[in-house]
Design a protein around this motif. Structure first.
Motif, PDB file in Angstrom:
ATOM      1  N   LYS A  99      42.551  23.802  58.614  1.00 12.28           N
ATOM      2  CA  LYS A  99      41.259  23.100  58.585  1.00 12.28           C
ATOM      3  C   LYS A  99      40.203  23.924  57.858  1.00 12.28           C
ATOM      4  O   LYS A  99      39.028  23.927  58.230  1.00 12.28           O
ATOM      5  N   THR A 100      40.637  24.621  56.800  1.00  8.72           N
ATOM      6  CA  THR A 100      39.718  25.440  56.020  1.00  8.72           C
ATOM      7  C   THR A 100      39.838  25.066  54.550  1.00  8.72           C
ATOM      8  O   THR A 100      40.952  24.841  54.040  1.00  8.72           O
ATOM      9  N   LEU A 101      38.700  24.965  53.877  1.00  9.95           N
ATOM     10  CA  LEU A 101      38.679  24.530  52.483  1.00  9.95           C
ATOM     11  C   LEU A 101      38.667  25.742  51.557  1.00  9.95           C
ATOM     12  O   LEU A 101      37.781  26.591  51.644  1.00  9.95           O
ATOM     13  N   CYS A 102      39.662  25.805  50.690  1.00  5.83           N
ATOM     14  CA  CYS A 102      39.741  26.874  49.690  1.00  5.83           C
ATOM     15  C   CYS A 102      39.721  26.274  48.296  1.00  5.83           C
ATOM     16  O   CYS A 102      40.271  25.194  48.066  1.00  5.83           O
ATOM     17  N   GLU A 103      39.101  26.985  47.377  1.00  9.69           N
ATOM     18  CA  GLU A 103      39.259  26.633  45.972  1.00  9.69           C
ATOM     19  C   GLU A 103      40.612  27.154  45.504  1.00  9.69           C
ATOM     20  O   GLU A 103      41.309  27.879  46.240  1.00  9.69           O
ATOM     21  N   GLY A 104      40.989  26.803  44.282  1.00  6.90           N
ATOM     22  CA  GLY A 104      42.305  27.206  43.803  1.00  6.90           C
ATOM     23  C   GLY A 104      42.542  28.699  43.846  1.00  6.90           C
ATOM     24  O   GLY A 104      43.596  29.167  44.285  1.00  6.90           O
ATOM     25  N   ALA A 105      41.551  29.476  43.401  1.00  4.82           N
ATOM     26  CA  ALA A 105      41.708  30.930  43.393  1.00  4.82           C
ATOM     27  C   ALA A 105      41.882  31.485  44.792  1.00  4.82           C
ATOM     28  O   ALA A 105      42.558  32.494  44.995  1.00  4.82           O
ATOM     29  N   GLY A 106      41.275  30.829  45.785  1.00  2.00           N
ATOM     30  CA  GLY A 106      41.374  31.302  47.151  1.00  2.00           C
ATOM     31  C   GLY A 106      42.710  31.044  47.799  1.00  2.00           C
ATOM     32  O   GLY A 106      43.037  31.629  48.837  1.00  2.00           O
ATOM     33  N   VAL A 111      48.501  48.864  42.023  1.00  2.00           N
ATOM     34  CA  VAL A 111      49.195  47.592  42.260  1.00  2.00           C
ATOM     35  C   VAL A 111      50.699  47.799  42.250  1.00  2.00           C
ATOM     36  O   VAL A 111      51.257  48.348  41.296  1.00  2.00           O
ATOM     37  N   ASN A 112      51.365  47.331  43.294  1.00  2.00           N
ATOM     38  CA  ASN A 112      52.816  47.470  43.398  1.00  2.00           C
ATOM     39  C   ASN A 112      53.563  46.394  42.629  1.00  2.00           C
ATOM     40  O   ASN A 112      54.674  46.623  42.147  1.00  2.00           O
ATOM     41  N   ASP A 113      52.972  45.218  42.517  1.00  2.00           N
ATOM     42  CA  ASP A 113      53.676  44.115  41.869  1.00  2.00           C
ATOM     43  C   ASP A 113      52.692  43.004  41.543  1.00  2.00           C
ATOM     44  O   ASP A 113      51.559  42.986  42.035  1.00  2.00           O
ATOM     45  N   MET A 114      53.132  42.070  40.689  1.00  2.60           N
ATOM     46  CA  MET A 114      52.357  40.881  40.347  1.00  2.60           C
ATOM     47  C   MET A 114      53.261  39.661  40.475  1.00  2.60           C
ATOM     48  O   MET A 114      54.448  39.717  40.137  1.00  2.60           O
ATOM     49  N   ILE A 115      52.700  38.577  40.979  1.00  3.09           N
ATOM     50  CA  ILE A 115      53.410  37.300  41.050  1.00  3.09           C
ATOM     51  C   ILE A 115      52.575  36.254  40.326  1.00  3.09           C
ATOM     52  O   ILE A 115      51.359  36.168  40.527  1.00  3.09           O
ATOM     53  N   VAL A 116      53.224  35.486  39.484  1.00  2.00           N
ATOM     54  CA  VAL A 116      52.562  34.422  38.719  1.00  2.00           C
ATOM     55  C   VAL A 116      53.024  33.075  39.274  1.00  2.00           C
ATOM     56  O   VAL A 116      54.222  32.829  39.400  1.00  2.00           O
ATOM     57  N   VAL A 117      52.079  32.217  39.628  1.00  6.57           N
ATOM     58  CA  VAL A 117      52.411  30.938  40.253  1.00  6.57           C
ATOM     59  C   VAL A 117      51.907  29.772  39.393  1.00  6.57           C
ATOM     60  O   VAL A 117      50.872  29.877  38.730  1.00  6.57           O
ATOM     61  N   PRO A 118      52.635  28.656  39.402  1.00  5.43           N
ATOM     62  CA  PRO A 118      52.204  27.481  38.621  1.00  5.43           C
ATOM     63  C   PRO A 118      51.059  26.750  39.295  1.00  5.43           C
ATOM     64  O   PRO A 118      50.815  26.899  40.504  1.00  5.43           O
ATOM     65  N   GLU A 119      50.370  25.949  38.516  1.00  9.27           N
ATOM     66  CA  GLU A 119      49.216  25.218  39.015  1.00  9.27           C
ATOM     67  C   GLU A 119      49.568  24.300  40.178  1.00  9.27           C
ATOM     68  O   GLU A 119      48.825  24.201  41.154  1.00  9.27           O
ATOM     69  N   ALA A 120      50.695  23.603  40.081  1.00  2.30           N
ATOM     70  CA  ALA A 120      51.077  22.667  41.143  1.00  2.30           C
ATOM     71  C   ALA A 120      51.274  23.378  42.469  1.00  2.30           C
ATOM     72  O   ALA A 120      50.950  22.840  43.535  1.00  2.30           O
ATOM     73  N   GLN A 121      51.809  24.587  42.436  1.00  2.26           N
ATOM     74  CA  GLN A 121      52.005  25.361  43.665  1.00  2.26           C
ATOM     75  C   GLN A 121      50.662  25.719  44.288  1.00  2.26           C
ATOM     76  O   GLN A 121      50.511  25.735  45.515  1.00  2.26           O
ATOM     77  N   ILE A 122      49.673  26.007  43.443  1.00  4.69           N
ATOM     78  CA  ILE A 122      48.337  26.316  43.946  1.00  4.69           C
ATOM     79  C   ILE A 122      47.724  25.081  44.604  1.00  4.69           C
ATOM     80  O   ILE A 122      47.101  25.161  45.668  1.00  4.69           O
ATOM     81  N   SER A 134      42.281  25.465  34.320  1.00  3.40           N
ATOM     82  CA  SER A 134      43.052  25.839  35.510  1.00  3.40           C
ATOM     83  C   SER A 134      42.387  25.313  36.766  1.00  3.40           C
ATOM     84  O   SER A 134      41.157  25.241  36.861  1.00  3.40           O
ATOM     85  N   ILE A 135      43.213  24.950  37.744  1.00  3.64           N
ATOM     86  CA  ILE A 135      42.692  24.563  39.048  1.00  3.64           C
ATOM     87  C   ILE A 135      42.097  25.774  39.751  1.00  3.64           C
ATOM     88  O   ILE A 135      41.301  25.652  40.673  1.00  3.64           O
ATOM     89  N   ALA A 136      42.477  26.962  39.295  1.00  2.00           N
ATOM     90  CA  ALA A 136      41.959  28.216  39.854  1.00  2.00           C
ATOM     91  C   ALA A 136      40.992  28.836  38.856  1.00  2.00           C
ATOM     92  O   ALA A 136      41.209  29.940  38.354  1.00  2.00           O
ATOM     93  N   GLU A 137      39.899  28.123  38.572  1.00  2.00           N
ATOM     94  CA  GLU A 137      38.980  28.586  37.519  1.00  2.00           C
ATOM     95  C   GLU A 137      38.338  29.922  37.869  1.00  2.00           C
ATOM     96  O   GLU A 137      37.889  30.654  36.990  1.00  2.00           O
ATOM     97  N   GLY A 138      38.293  30.267  39.154  1.00  3.09           N
ATOM     98  CA  GLY A 138      37.704  31.536  39.553  1.00  3.09           C
ATOM     99  C   GLY A 138      38.485  32.748  39.080  1.00  3.09           C
ATOM    100  O   GLY A 138      37.938  33.855  39.014  1.00  3.09           O
ATOM    101  N   ILE A 139      39.775  32.565  38.753  1.00  7.04           N
ATOM    102  CA  ILE A 139      40.582  33.667  38.230  1.00  7.04           C
ATOM    103  C   ILE A 139      41.110  33.353  36.835  1.00  7.04           C
ATOM    104  O   ILE A 139      42.068  33.977  36.379  1.00  7.04           O
ATOM    105  N   ALA A 140      40.469  32.409  36.167  1.00  8.75           N
ATOM    106  CA  ALA A 140      40.896  32.042  34.810  1.00  8.75           C
ATOM    107  C   ALA A 140      40.246  32.991  33.807  1.00  8.75           C
ATOM    108  O   ALA A 140      39.326  32.631  33.076  1.00  8.75           O
ATOM    109  N   VAL A 141      40.733  34.224  33.791  1.00 13.06           N
ATOM    110  CA  VAL A 141      40.183  35.276  32.934  1.00 13.06           C
ATOM    111  C   VAL A 141      41.258  35.697  31.930  1.00 13.06           C
ATOM    112  O   VAL A 141      42.363  36.072  32.322  1.00 13.06           O
ATOM    113  N   ALA A 142      40.929  35.621  30.668  1.00 10.90           N
ATOM    114  CA  ALA A 142      41.930  35.877  29.628  1.00 10.90           C
ATOM    115  C   ALA A 142      42.250  37.351  29.456  1.00 10.90           C
ATOM    116  O   ALA A 142      43.352  37.705  29.028  1.00 10.90           O
ATOM    117  N   THR A 143      41.309  38.228  29.787  1.00 14.99           N
ATOM    118  CA  THR A 143      41.509  39.666  29.582  1.00 14.99           C
ATOM    119  C   THR A 143      40.961  40.435  30.779  1.00 14.99           C
ATOM    120  O   THR A 143      39.787  40.271  31.125  1.00 14.99           O
TER     121      THR A 143
END
Length: 416
Positions: free
Chosen positions: A270-277, A247-258, A225-234
């Motif tokens: 002008k700020t650098l974020c990793e995928g999870a951020g 938690v009120n809700d969850m949204i799942v987004v595709p890699e390309a959107q990230i 995953s491009i968001a390896e910081g949240i790539a947790v299986a369990t």
């Protein structure tokens, strides 16, 4: 058991000035772009580039003198590792960090630079976690990256700052891997601002919390995953129990959107974020109607990203937005044939990055060839202008469709 507000307030007092009180600012441009009032919490500006040091330090500060002397061990893809390593060094506590073998080099080297002993073990977080036991048997204290009450309380201090630094929020969007951040932030908002919706965001490759809560029925594909910081299986046992309540809700987004969200934050803020951020912004971009007219807080949870991955990500973003294209231009395979086509592209603002000739498979005859130009353009609209001018000059030019960078599956799926 849900973390109590007083535990988070105690964590805030315990941390003091050892972690940065990061800015929480409105983004006027992103607000205009999305139709929501977007506020950004810049946790990517922490010294280690991530919110994770809040929870790590809070846990370290609760250890007895004997436990500090024996040392600590943790497992992490990088951000929690850096937080533990930095603050363990500052407190004089020996630290051993187990990291998956595929962890980006930038995170490994930074962790080692803080004086920790790093062991690369296993292909992912789950496999790396199997290496913890032998260190615990030696007397080291295990600092779990998310499923620990003291770690959760430390992460929850972000929620306190959101309430103190900005206006009341309608929604707060939180990246979810193991669930420590949303468990802490959710506890604060449930106690202090119960009208605010706490929404978790996950990658479609690792929708573990959404599936555990029964809010997602798609597959959990796994993989890189491009968001390896949240790539947790369990998710954790403690964090899952907290999520069910908070938690009120969850949204799942595709890699390309990230990827697009990372690019926009770099371009606009002008700020650098990793995928999870960047997954919070990815969710807003995917669901503009859902957030339109609402005041939304996004936690930019981390900024540690491999430069090679960032380069590829930005190029893919340009391709998706029509600013990086491939043009197929049939022409006679004669000296001087290439120049006129290249001149047209350059005159219209195209920057030619690469040209290849196909004399075997694509030509109409042995005296013709297909030239394929890889071109940077100022905007998507320039595509049609360049094609029109090339065709007017006698070239049967065409745009080569790029399916490699298309978002996987549906644009984004949401399960209420």
């Amino acid at each position: 058991m849900t973390t109590r507000l007083d535990e988070i307030e105690n964590a805030k007092a315990r941390l003091g000035n050892a972690v940065i009180r990061t800015p929480f600012l409105q983004s006027l441009t992103l607000s205009e772009l999305t139709g929501a009032e977007i506020w950004l919490k810049f946790e990517n500006l922490q010294f280690t580039g991530s919110f994770k040091e809040r929870g790590a330090l809070n846990k370290l500060l609760t250890l007895s003198e004997d436990a500090r002397h024996r040392g600590v061990v943790t497992v992490s893809a990088g951000n929690h590792a850096q937080g533990v390593a930095l603050h363990a060094r500052n407190l004089g506590i020996p630290a051993t960090i187990i990291m998956p073998s595929a962890t980006p080099t930038v995170k490994v080297k930074r962790t080692e630079s803080f004086g920790a002993t790093v062991e690369l073990f296993g292909g992912d977080f789950a496999e790396a976690s199997q290496g913890v036991g032998r260190y615990v048997e030696r007397g080291l204290t295990f600092i779990h990256p998310f499923d620990d009450a003291d770690v959760i309380a430390g992460q929850g201090t972000i929620g306190l700052e959101l309430l103190e630094q900005g206006p009341p929020l309608d929604d707060v969007l939180v990246a979810v891997g193991g669930g420590g951040l949303i468990a802490g932030v959710g506890a604060v908002f449930r106690a202090r601002s119960p009208h605010t919706r706490v929404i978790g965001i996950e990658s479609e490759l690792y929708p573990s919390m959404a599936k555990a809560l029964g809010l997602y029925d798609g597959p959990a594909a796994g993989g890189t995953s491009i968001a390896e910081g949240i790539a947790v299986a369990t998710p954790g046992a403690i964090t899952l129990e907290a999520a069910r309540e908070l938690v009120n809700d969850m949204i799942v987004v595709p890699e390309a959107q990230i990827e697009d969200a990372v690019a926009l934050l770099l371009q606009i803020e002008k700020t650098l974020c990793e995928g999870a951020g960047a997954v919070g912004l990815a969710a807003v971009l995917a669901h503009p109607r859902r957030f339109q007219g609402r005041r939304v807080g996004l936690i930019l949870s981390g900024g540690n990203i491999d430069m090679r991955v960032l380069t590829a990500m930005l190029q893919r973003h340009l391709a998706r937005t029509g600013q990086l294209v491939r043009l197929q231009v049939p022409m006679l395979d004669n000296a001087g044939s290439l120049g006129p086509a290249a001149s047209i592209i350059g005159r219209l603002g195209g920057n030619i990055l690469e040209v290849t000739h196909d004399r075997i498979f694509g030509g109409a005859s042995a005296r013709s060839a297909n030239a394929v130009f890889t071109v940077e353009l100022p905007d998507r609209e320039r595509n049609e202008i360049v094609l029109r001018e090339l065709n007017a000059a006698g070239f049967a030019a065409a745009l080569i469709e790029n399916t490699v960078v298309a978002p996987s599956g549906e644009p984004t799926r949401h399960y209420a």
